[in-house]
Design an enzyme around this catalytic site. Structure first.
Site, PDB file in Angstrom:
ATOM      1  N   GLU A 280       0.815  -1.232   0.000  1.00 25.86           N
ATOM      2  CA  GLU A 280       0.000   0.000   0.000  1.00 25.86           C
ATOM      3  C   GLU A 280       0.837   1.265   0.000  1.00 25.86           C
ATOM      4  O   GLU A 280       0.799   2.035   0.964  1.00 25.86           O
ATOM      5  CB  GLU A 280      -0.842   0.043   1.277  1.00 25.86           C
ATOM      6  CG  GLU A 280      -1.903  -0.978   1.393  1.00 25.86           C
ATOM      7  CD  GLU A 280      -2.418  -1.101   2.834  1.00 25.86           C
ATOM      8  OE1 GLU A 280      -1.832  -0.502   3.753  1.00 25.86           O
ATOM      9  OE2 GLU A 280      -3.397  -1.807   3.023  1.00 25.86           O
ATOM     10  N   GLY A 282       1.691   5.006  -0.408  1.00 16.83           N
ATOM     11  CA  GLY A 282       0.962   6.261  -0.560  1.00 16.83           C
ATOM     12  C   GLY A 282       1.951   7.327  -1.016  1.00 16.83           C
ATOM     13  O   GLY A 282       2.033   7.699  -2.186  1.00 16.83           O
ATOM     14  N   CYS A 350      -0.876  32.651  11.069  1.00 15.83           N
ATOM     15  CA  CYS A 350      -0.594  33.346  12.313  1.00 15.83           C
ATOM     16  C   CYS A 350      -0.129  32.386  13.414  1.00 15.83           C
ATOM     17  O   CYS A 350      -0.852  32.116  14.370  1.00 15.83           O
ATOM     18  CB  CYS A 350      -1.849  34.090  12.735  1.00 15.83           C
ATOM     19  SG  CYS A 350      -1.443  35.461  13.789  1.00 15.83           S
ATOM     20  N   GLU A 351       1.041  31.816  13.231  1.00 13.26           N
ATOM     21  CA  GLU A 351       1.664  30.883  14.182  1.00 13.26           C
ATOM     22  C   GLU A 351       3.169  31.038  14.046  1.00 13.26           C
ATOM     23  O   GLU A 351       3.675  31.058  12.914  1.00 13.26           O
ATOM     24  CB  GLU A 351       1.358  29.425  13.791  1.00 13.26           C
ATOM     25  CG  GLU A 351       0.000  28.907  14.128  1.00 13.26           C
ATOM     26  CD  GLU A 351      -0.195  28.594  15.598  1.00 13.26           C
ATOM     27  OE1 GLU A 351       0.759  28.132  16.245  1.00 13.26           O
ATOM     28  OE2 GLU A 351      -1.301  28.828  16.088  1.00 13.26           O
TER      29      GLU A 351
HETATM   30  N1  PLP Z   1      -1.208   1.804   4.781  1.00 11.93           N
HETATM   31  C1  PLP Z   1      -1.605   2.191   6.004  1.00 11.93           C
HETATM   32  C2  PLP Z   1      -2.452   1.271   6.789  1.00 11.93           C
HETATM   33  C3  PLP Z   1      -1.227   3.429   6.517  1.00 11.93           C
HETATM   34  O1  PLP Z   1      -1.642   3.791   7.736  1.00 11.93           O
HETATM   35  C4  PLP Z   1      -0.430   4.288   5.719  1.00 11.93           C
HETATM   36  C5  PLP Z   1       0.004   5.605   6.218  1.00 11.93           C
HETATM   37  O2  PLP Z   1      -0.214   6.061   7.266  1.00 11.93           O
HETATM   38  C6  PLP Z   1      -0.058   3.842   4.446  1.00 11.93           C
HETATM   39  C7  PLP Z   1      -0.449   2.612   4.019  1.00 11.93           C
HETATM   40  C8  PLP Z   1       0.742   4.698   3.519  1.00 11.93           C
HETATM   41  O3  PLP Z   1       1.922   5.127   4.026  1.00 11.93           O
HETATM   42  P1  PLP Z   1       2.908   5.925   3.070  1.00 11.93           P
HETATM   43  O4  PLP Z   1       2.166   7.078   2.515  1.00 11.93           O
HETATM   44  O5  PLP Z   1       4.002   6.324   3.945  1.00 11.93           O
HETATM   45  O6  PLP Z   1       3.323   4.949   1.994  1.00 11.93           O
END
Ligand code: PLP
Length: 420
Positions: A280, A282, A350-351
């Protein structure tokens, strides 16, 4: 004039056409990451699936692009699921993650016919079983296991400490067996396998191999104790990307190939089989493909610091404020000039913590110059807010010298549309 081009379009043209701050994605870079992942994450021993963790950046245009490359989607809320539905992606390739899914979200996902729920805890399991029975809907489940691997990353994005809020700790057999036994009784829900994810922005391949090894040993134990075999195994995402010169991540395609080989060997040794291996990514899918273009406004010297103020800030990129994330940037129209001044790049929120880059050498900057930050494609737009009522910037895809708007800039009126 030497200048930075994104997808073949120079930053000034992008800024003139769409305004700043502006998120720009090099579409070809996203497609290359997707291709590399799909091609390399394959085996003749088991099925494989690359699933995009859409929390990194979700948009209908992106979902369509990735779905066309054969990629599935990890969603963690009704909102992200809605994006997948709007994009018309195959629901059988949707994985619903997250701790504390609401009944309403579970029902929405059951009715949409999603492929998998990734269960976080015992209570969620019981609620899902009840709701599936009530609605007479079938689905598959992966149970999220926390394998207890500590990888080198920031504490806020480390998800595998024994007391993590995510999943069931691998030693907590009581809860794990509780879920397995409950699902065995359910006519609507089938336990398809297990899931683990150890954190984010992890550069060392070793942590992933450790997690994979631990999960395969766990599968062997489940085979012995519960007679479960030939299940699916998701090893999550978390592959690091390059933000600054010192980062040297393993390219996504190579990481995918390594993990499959490692899984094949570990499975052979342990005498277990799996039917499918899932990953997975991201950040690694979209992070380096994304850039943010700002316009420099005022500048000032405060103490020893030379501040550059840009027309966005922590409202479009909270990562430095949240966990000291580092970035690099350029003045795209002063590419060939020598970097001789140390600047602190701050936003207009504003931080005091509204800093995008704490310290970077750049050529002498002037008001009106553009400033482009690299690798903002992940957890930028998706974590953006309306703090100080700044509108979220527009998002553009650029490819082969052409740019197309995929998300409009938020207007003042957009921000007040919900007020009654
Ligand atoms: N899968 C799960 C269950 C996650 O919680 C996350 C990120 O928090 C990801 C995949 C993707 O992580 P990344 O974007 O670092 O690949």
């Amino acid at each position: 004039m030497e200048t930075l081009r994104i997808g073949g379009v120079d930053c000034r043209s992008l800024a003139d056409e769409f305004g700043t701050p502006l998120y720009v994605y090099d579409e070809a870079k996203i497609m290359k990451q997707a291709d590399d992942a799909v091609l390399n994450f394959s085996s003749d021993k088991f099925d494989t699936e690359v699933v995009y963790a859409s929390k990194a950046f979700s948009s209908v245009a992106l979902f369509k692009l990735l779905a066309a490359q054969g990629i599935g989607f990890d969603v963690v809320s009704g909102g992200e699921l809605y994006c997948a539905m709007k994009a018309g992606v195959g629901m059988d390739k949707v994985y619903f993650h997250g701790n504390n899914k609401s009944d309403q979200e579970i029902e929405m996902a059951l009715d949409a016919g999603i492929g998998y729920f990734v269960i976080d805890n015992v209570m969620e399991c019981n609620r899902l079983v009840g709701l599936a029975e009530k609605r007479k809907r079938s689905t598959k489940v992966l149970l999220r296991i926390n394998p207890g691997i500590s990888a080198h990353t920031h504490e806020y994005i480390m998800t595998s400490k024994p007391d993590s809020k995510f999943g069931i700790y691998i030693e907590n057999k009581e809860h794990i067996y509780n879920v397995i036994d409950t699902l065995k009784e359910s006519p609507y829900i089938r336990l398809a396998g297990f899931h683990s994810h150890i954190g984010s922005q992890i550069i060392d391949a070793e942590s992933f191999e450790k997690a994979l090894g631990t999960m395969i040993e766990f599968l062997a134990e489940m085979k012995r104790s519960k007679g479960l075999d030939n299940l699916e195994l998701s090893i999550g995402g978390g592959f690091g990307i390059k933000y600054v010169a010192e980062d040297d991540p393993v390219p996504l395609g190579q990481m995918c190939a390594n993990l499959v080989r490692y899984a094949e060997e570990a499975l052979k040794k342990s005498g277990v089989t799996i039917s499918k291996l899932i990953t997975e990514p991201g950040r690694a899918m979209v992070g380096e493909a994304g850039y943010t273009i700002y316009t420099i406004g005022d500048m000032k010297k405060s103490g020893d610091k030379n501040y550059i103020f840009v027309d966005g800030g922590m409202s479009d990129n909270i990562r430095h404020a949240l966990y000291d994330a580092e970035y690099t940037c350029v003045l795209p129209e002063k590419f060939s000039k020598e970097s001789q001044i140390s600047y602190c790049i701050a936003g207009k929120n504003c931080e005091s913590g509204d800093i995008l880059i704490a310290d970077i050498m750049l050529p002498e900057a002037e008001t009106g110059d553009l400033l482009t930050i690299y690798s903002t494609g992940a957890y930028g737009y998706s974590m953006a807010s309306n703090y100080n009522r700044l509108g979220r910037p527009a998002v553009v895809f650029a490819r082969d010298g052409k740019a197309r708007l995929i998300i409009k800039r938020e207007t003042y009126e957009d921000q007040y549309r919900l007020e009654v």
